[in-house]
Scaffold this active site. Structure first.
Site, PDB file in Angstrom:
ATOM      1  N   TYR A 129      55.300  40.502  65.659  1.00  0.00           N
ATOM      2  CA  TYR A 129      54.865  41.892  65.494  1.00  0.00           C
ATOM      3  C   TYR A 129      55.355  42.481  64.178  1.00  0.00           C
ATOM      4  O   TYR A 129      54.575  43.048  63.407  1.00  0.00           O
ATOM      5  CB  TYR A 129      55.361  42.773  66.643  1.00  0.00           C
ATOM      6  CG  TYR A 129      55.260  44.240  66.287  1.00  0.00           C
ATOM      7  CD1 TYR A 129      54.021  44.871  66.232  1.00  0.00           C
ATOM      8  CD2 TYR A 129      56.389  44.964  65.917  1.00  0.00           C
ATOM      9  CE1 TYR A 129      53.911  46.193  65.847  1.00  0.00           C
ATOM     10  CE2 TYR A 129      56.290  46.292  65.532  1.00  0.00           C
ATOM     11  CZ  TYR A 129      55.051  46.899  65.497  1.00  0.00           C
ATOM     12  OH  TYR A 129      54.935  48.198  65.089  1.00  0.00           O
TER      13      TYR A 129
ATOM     14  N   ASP B 165      52.190  45.029  69.428  1.00  0.00           N
ATOM     15  CA  ASP B 165      53.341  45.529  70.180  1.00  0.00           C
ATOM     16  C   ASP B 165      52.846  46.115  71.494  1.00  0.00           C
ATOM     17  O   ASP B 165      51.700  45.905  71.893  1.00  0.00           O
ATOM     18  CB  ASP B 165      54.116  46.569  69.362  1.00  0.00           C
ATOM     19  CG  ASP B 165      53.308  47.845  69.126  1.00  0.00           C
ATOM     20  OD1 ASP B 165      52.069  47.847  69.375  1.00  0.00           O
ATOM     21  OD2 ASP B 165      53.901  48.851  68.704  1.00  0.00           O
TER      22      ASP B 165
ATOM     23  N   THR C  93      63.339  52.037  70.772  1.00  0.00           N
ATOM     24  CA  THR C  93      63.805  53.390  70.478  1.00  0.00           C
ATOM     25  C   THR C  93      62.620  54.296  70.148  1.00  0.00           C
ATOM     26  O   THR C  93      61.687  53.888  69.450  1.00  0.00           O
ATOM     27  CB  THR C  93      64.793  53.386  69.291  1.00  0.00           C
ATOM     28  OG1 THR C  93      65.774  52.373  69.498  1.00  0.00           O
ATOM     29  CG2 THR C  93      65.491  54.735  69.152  1.00  0.00           C
TER      30      THR C  93
ATOM     31  N   GLU D 134      60.551  49.575  61.365  1.00  0.00           N
ATOM     32  CA  GLU D 134      60.042  48.790  62.494  1.00  0.00           C
ATOM     33  C   GLU D 134      61.178  48.203  63.330  1.00  0.00           C
ATOM     34  O   GLU D 134      61.099  48.161  64.562  1.00  0.00           O
ATOM     35  CB  GLU D 134      59.118  47.675  61.993  1.00  0.00           C
ATOM     36  CG  GLU D 134      57.785  48.159  61.446  1.00  0.00           C
ATOM     37  CD  GLU D 134      56.925  48.852  62.482  1.00  0.00           C
ATOM     38  OE1 GLU D 134      57.186  48.703  63.693  1.00  0.00           O
ATOM     39  OE2 GLU D 134      55.986  49.567  62.083  1.00  0.00           O
TER      40      GLU D 134
ATOM     41  N   TRP E 225      58.719  56.890  56.737  1.00  0.00           N
ATOM     42  CA  TRP E 225      58.484  55.534  56.234  1.00  0.00           C
ATOM     43  C   TRP E 225      57.016  55.271  55.915  1.00  0.00           C
ATOM     44  O   TRP E 225      56.673  54.192  55.444  1.00  0.00           O
ATOM     45  CB  TRP E 225      58.993  54.503  57.242  1.00  0.00           C
ATOM     46  CG  TRP E 225      58.549  54.756  58.654  1.00  0.00           C
ATOM     47  CD1 TRP E 225      57.386  54.351  59.231  1.00  0.00           C
ATOM     48  CD2 TRP E 225      59.267  55.482  59.664  1.00  0.00           C
ATOM     49  NE1 TRP E 225      57.329  54.780  60.537  1.00  0.00           N
ATOM     50  CE2 TRP E 225      58.476  55.464  60.837  1.00  0.00           C
ATOM     51  CE3 TRP E 225      60.503  56.131  59.700  1.00  0.00           C
ATOM     52  CZ2 TRP E 225      58.884  56.076  62.019  1.00  0.00           C
ATOM     53  CZ3 TRP E 225      60.904  56.741  60.877  1.00  0.00           C
ATOM     54  CH2 TRP E 225      60.103  56.707  62.022  1.00  0.00           C
TER      55      TRP E 225
ATOM     56  N   LEU F   1      71.966  53.495  68.259  1.00  0.00           N
ATOM     57  CA  LEU F   1      70.656  52.859  68.414  1.00  0.00           C
ATOM     58  C   LEU F   1      70.710  51.688  69.390  1.00  0.00           C
ATOM     59  O   LEU F   1      69.689  51.275  69.933  1.00  0.00           O
ATOM     60  CB  LEU F   1      70.134  52.364  67.053  1.00  0.00           C
ATOM     61  CG  LEU F   1      69.598  53.438  66.112  1.00  0.00           C
ATOM     62  CD1 LEU F   1      69.284  52.839  64.746  1.00  0.00           C
ATOM     63  CD2 LEU F   1      68.348  54.099  66.683  1.00  0.00           C
TER      64      LEU F   1
END
Length: 371
Positions: free
Chosen positions: A125, A143, A48, A42, A29, A85
């Site tokens: 964030y 974050d 994760t 994001e 990304w 996820l």
């Protein structure tokens, strides 16, 4: 809290970005500044690890290459793309936000952090990350990495478990972030926090910003960031009902709101439900619990079952504030099961390959599935 002079800020920016240009992570990304790519990555990266996210991200982009594709995707396919996820509300909010971009913004992304906050599932964030990386707005993306890195660099003593502390860090980082490369700066902080300035066993001696790390220089980096401990998840005992006939299993559709909304699961009954109203619940034996369970299922769902405990350990799964302890109970279909009052239907083993399963359900299925 330590404060830096303008010259020290410039020196820090140069040291950090020089390192990032050479050693920053090559992530799929990061190969462009497309806001759709930044946004999806994001959201996936919340809760994760990066290495876990990469194959999910690549598949997601194959299935939904544009924000319009995501907006138009069937929910079942979206949930399948997200399977594994966890935190499935993130996926649902992704689609809600995609529809907002397509319908409310004519397919054009809001370009500022303030505007991005209007999209579903986007908090401070994520808004800061998209705005800085995709559109070059000099706003911080605060974050866990940013909390850890800057609390050590500047010895910030504010408790990061408190909501108001975010504003302290945003103000401080806002004075340090460069106006010409804000996206690279925020991504460099992410990489720094996941490499040299990790939560455990940091390698500050070899860090590219060692000279600016005041907590390390003072020998107190293990004291930062300051964070009060969260309470332990509440343990909730359940019974999971494995009602089967050949390769078919009676599955329940969860309500449209609450935990595991809209997912298929084995029927679940809280142990507490069976004990409510009893004068001395602490004296109930295991055999009596099974009888109470059979009565509860008959009363609630109209299912007359003979239940027996399945051998093996309980299935356990921890959510943010809850830990489920599930005792699996077996029941064979008697042939005359009335499903008039039951919120579900029979599913075959092959259906489990098609449907998205929440993690706790997958754990139960792995215990039950034919070997």
């Amino acid at each position: 809290m330590i404060t830096w002079s303008p010259s020290k800020i410039k020196a820090f920016q140069k040291a950090l970005l020089t390192w990032y240009d050479t050693d920053g992570r090559d992530l799929p990304w990061r190969r462009d500044h497309d806001p759709y790519h930044v946004w999806v990555s994001e959201i996936m990266l919340q809760q994760t690890q990066v290495n876990t996210v990469i194959p999910y991200y690549n598949r997601f982009m194959d299935w939904f290459p544009t924000v319009t594709d995501l907006a138009d995707a069937p929910e079942e396919r979206l949930m399948k793309a997200w399977e594994g996820l966890g935190y499935y509300s993130r996926a649902r909010n992704l689609q809600k936000a995609a529809k907002q971009v397509v319908e409310d913004f004519n397919g054009k992304w809001p370009r500022t952090a303030e505007e991005l906050l209007d999209l579903a599932g986007i908090g401070p964030y994520t808004a800061g990350a998209i705005a800085s990386i995709a559109f070059g707005e000099p706003v911080p993306a605060v974050d866990g990495n940013a909390f850890r890195v800057f609390s050590r660099l500047l010895e910030i003593d504010d408790d990061i478990a408190k909501t108001q502390t975010r504003q302290v860090f945003e103000q401080v980082i806002g004075t340090i972030i460069p106006t010409d490369r804000p996206g690279d700066f925020n991504q460099a902080i992410m990489d720094l926090g996941s490499s040299y300035m990790t939560a455990k066993n940091p390698d500050s001696e070899n860090s590219p910003v060692k000279a600016f790390d005041q907590a390390y220089l003072d020998g107190v980096e293990d004291q930062y960031p300051v964070k009060t401990k969260k309470p332990r998840p509440v343990q909730i005992p359940y019974f999971g009902l494995v009602i089967h006939a050949d390769d078919r299993y009676l599955m329940e559709k969860r309500p449209s709101t609450g935990l595991l909304a809209n997912f298929w699961t084995f029927p679940l009954v809280k142990r507490e439900t069976l004990l409510t109203g009893l004068e001395h619940p602490e004296t109930v034996t295991d055999e009596e619990l099974v009888t109470l369970l059979e009565h509860e299922v008959a009363e609630t769902d109209g299912l007359k079952l003979h239940l027996t405990p399945r051998s093996g350990k309980q299935v356990t799964h921890t959510f943010t504030h809850q830990k489920w302890l599930i005792t699996l109970m077996d029941a064979e279909w008697s042939g005359d099961l009335d499903l008039s009052y039951f919120p579900g239907e029979w599913l075959t083993a092959s259906d489990f390959e098609r449907l998205a399963l929440p993690k706790v359900q997958d754990k139960m299925w792995q215990r039950v599935r034919p070997k």
